[in-house]
Write a protein that holds these residues in place. Structure first.
Motif, PDB file in Angstrom:
ATOM      1  N   HIS A  17       0.832  -1.206   0.000  1.00  0.00           N
ATOM      2  CA  HIS A  17       0.000   0.000   0.000  1.00  0.00           C
ATOM      3  C   HIS A  17       0.866   1.256   0.000  1.00  0.00           C
ATOM      4  N   ALA A  18       1.912   1.226  -0.826  1.00  0.00           N
ATOM      5  CA  ALA A  18       2.856   2.345  -0.879  1.00  0.00           C
ATOM      6  C   ALA A  18       2.750   3.139  -2.173  1.00  0.00           C
ATOM      7  N   LEU A  19       1.746   2.876  -2.990  1.00  0.00           N
ATOM      8  CA  LEU A  19       1.593   3.598  -4.250  1.00  0.00           C
ATOM      9  C   LEU A  19       0.701   4.817  -4.061  1.00  0.00           C
ATOM     10  N   PRO A  20       1.008   5.928  -4.722  1.00  0.00           N
ATOM     11  CA  PRO A  20       0.075   7.068  -4.737  1.00  0.00           C
ATOM     12  C   PRO A  20      -1.233   6.666  -5.405  1.00  0.00           C
ATOM     13  N   ASP A  21      -2.264   7.458  -5.182  1.00  0.00           N
ATOM     14  CA  ASP A  21      -3.596   7.103  -5.673  1.00  0.00           C
ATOM     15  C   ASP A  21      -3.618   6.887  -7.186  1.00  0.00           C
ATOM     16  N   GLU A  22      -2.982   7.770  -7.959  1.00  0.00           N
ATOM     17  CA  GLU A  22      -3.025   7.646  -9.416  1.00  0.00           C
ATOM     18  C   GLU A  22      -2.324   6.377  -9.868  1.00  0.00           C
ATOM     19  N   GLU A  23      -1.162   6.093  -9.287  1.00  0.00           N
ATOM     20  CA  GLU A  23      -0.439   4.879  -9.668  1.00  0.00           C
ATOM     21  C   GLU A  23      -1.212   3.631  -9.246  1.00  0.00           C
ATOM     22  N   ARG A  24      -1.857   3.695  -8.067  1.00  0.00           N
ATOM     23  CA  ARG A  24      -2.612   2.527  -7.624  1.00  0.00           C
ATOM     24  C   ARG A  24      -3.772   2.235  -8.566  1.00  0.00           C
ATOM     25  N   GLU A  25      -4.499   3.277  -8.977  1.00  0.00           N
ATOM     26  CA  GLU A  25      -5.625   3.067  -9.894  1.00  0.00           C
ATOM     27  C   GLU A  25      -5.158   2.490 -11.219  1.00  0.00           C
ATOM     28  N   LEU A  26      -4.044   3.009 -11.749  1.00  0.00           N
ATOM     29  CA  LEU A  26      -3.524   2.502 -13.020  1.00  0.00           C
ATOM     30  C   LEU A  26      -3.045   1.071 -12.880  1.00  0.00           C
ATOM     31  N   PHE A  27      -2.384   0.772 -11.745  1.00  0.00           N
ATOM     32  CA  PHE A  27      -1.883  -0.591 -11.547  1.00  0.00           C
ATOM     33  C   PHE A  27      -3.040  -1.571 -11.365  1.00  0.00           C
ATOM     34  N   GLU A  28      -4.117  -1.161 -10.695  1.00  0.00           N
ATOM     35  CA  GLU A  28      -5.256  -2.065 -10.507  1.00  0.00           C
ATOM     36  C   GLU A  28      -5.923  -2.397 -11.838  1.00  0.00           C
ATOM     37  N   GLN A  29      -5.943  -1.438 -12.767  1.00  0.00           N
ATOM     38  CA  GLN A  29      -6.452  -1.751 -14.103  1.00  0.00           C
ATOM     39  C   GLN A  29      -5.569  -2.793 -14.776  1.00  0.00           C
ATOM     40  N   HIS A  30      -4.263  -2.614 -14.629  1.00  0.00           N
ATOM     41  CA  HIS A  30      -3.317  -3.586 -15.186  1.00  0.00           C
ATOM     42  C   HIS A  30      -3.459  -4.935 -14.500  1.00  0.00           C
ATOM     43  N   LEU A  31      -3.714  -4.918 -13.184  1.00  0.00           N
ATOM     44  CA  LEU A  31      -3.778  -6.155 -12.407  1.00  0.00           C
ATOM     45  C   LEU A  31      -4.918  -7.048 -12.865  1.00  0.00           C
ATOM     46  N   ASN A  32      -6.019  -6.455 -13.292  1.00  0.00           N
ATOM     47  CA  ASN A  32      -7.169  -7.243 -13.735  1.00  0.00           C
ATOM     48  C   ASN A  32      -6.872  -8.064 -14.986  1.00  0.00           C
ATOM     49  N   ALA A  33      -5.841  -7.667 -15.746  1.00  0.00           N
ATOM     50  CA  ALA A  33      -5.537  -8.356 -17.003  1.00  0.00           C
ATOM     51  C   ALA A  33      -4.204  -9.096 -16.968  1.00  0.00           C
ATOM     52  N   CYS A  34      -3.507  -9.049 -15.830  1.00  0.00           N
ATOM     53  CA  CYS A  34      -2.179  -9.657 -15.754  1.00  0.00           C
ATOM     54  C   CYS A  34      -2.155 -10.710 -14.650  1.00  0.00           C
ATOM     55  N   GLY A  35      -2.219 -11.969 -15.049  1.00  0.00           N
ATOM     56  CA  GLY A  35      -2.241 -13.053 -14.070  1.00  0.00           C
ATOM     57  C   GLY A  35      -0.957 -13.172 -13.276  1.00  0.00           C
TER      58      GLY A  35
END
Length: 248
Positions: A17-35
């Motif tokens: 939980h060390a990512l800024p809000d913008e990076e976290r949102e972008l990474f969560e979008q990536h996470l949904n498609a990256c097993g």
């Protein structure tokens, strides 16, 4: 955040939980498609929870040593003093109130000894319980067949459910939990054939924690989280904050 950032390198920071809000949102979008990233986040989260639990639940050695040392130095019974003529004469000259005060002081000393003994027993019991909980967490999080499922909660919180079918146990790893209202606690439930059965309470004072659920995981289909009165309830008294299906 720049668009050329390698999102695959953010799994560790995301798990902590060390990512800024913008990076976290972008990474969560990536996470949904990256097993592969999802699996790595799960492993990082489980490891962080295991380390945090091992460090957080063990009482301070100094406190335990101090309590145990006091038990060995406080007398439960006043030492026996042989009666001598001078002592007997002295006792005859002591007013009754002073003698009563001496007896009260002796009784109080015995009471302190009993209190110290009970406190030492409580400290030892808490340490044994903490070790059992740490062992349970390690057994589930480190099981070869451990699988997990993460769900977002309100206000940026999240819950990751880790299950080991061979051990028939589950662990809930919670992050950024909002402190429940005064006199309330988060309670965990196993859902089994449409019925909720109690599975443990979360620590109301901790926003990040790993909680081993009590009871069989293999007989359940999901885990629910509700807000209940302090001490827990026999049945849910509020709508679930989340219902997490057991991962397979």
């Amino acid at each position: 955040m720049t668009t050329d950032t390698d999102l695959h390198t953010l799994t560790g920071a995301y798990a902590l939980h060390a990512l800024p809000d913008e990076e976290r949102e972008l990474f969560e979008q990536h996470l949904n498609a990256c097993g592969s990233c999802a699996e790595e986040v799960t492993e990082f989260t489980a490891t962080a929870a295991r380390l945090a639990a091992a460090a957080a639940v063990t009482p301070r050695p100094a406190m335990r040593n101090r309590v145990l040392q006091r038990v060995t130095t406080v007398r439960q019974v006043a030492p026996f003093v042989p009666r001598t003529p001078s002592a007997a004469a002295l006792r005859r000259r002591i007013p009754q109130l002073a003698l009563a005060a001496c007896l009260a002081a002796t009784a109080a000393l015995g009471g302190v000894a009993v209190w110290e003994h009970h406190r030492a027993e409580n400290a030892a019991a808490e340490e044994r319980q903490a070790r059992r909980q740490t062992d349970e967490l390690a057994a589930v999080l480190g099981a070869p067949d451990a699988v997990s499922r993460r769900v977002p909660l309100e206000d940026g919180a999240s819950a990751t459910l880790v299950v080991s079918r061979t051990r028939d146990r589950a662990v809930l790893v919670a992050a950024d939990m909002v402190t429940p209202p005064r006199g309330k606690v988060y309670q965990l439930w196993y859902e089994q054939e449409g019925t909720m059965r109690p599975a443990g309470l979360m620590d109301a004072d901790r926003t990040h924690q790993a909680v081993p659920l009590s009871g069989s995981a293999n007989s359940a289909s999901a885990v629910g989280i509700t807000v209940e009165p302090a001490g827990g309830s026999a049945r849910p008294t509020s709508a679930p904050l989340a219902v997490v299906p057991l991962p397979t």
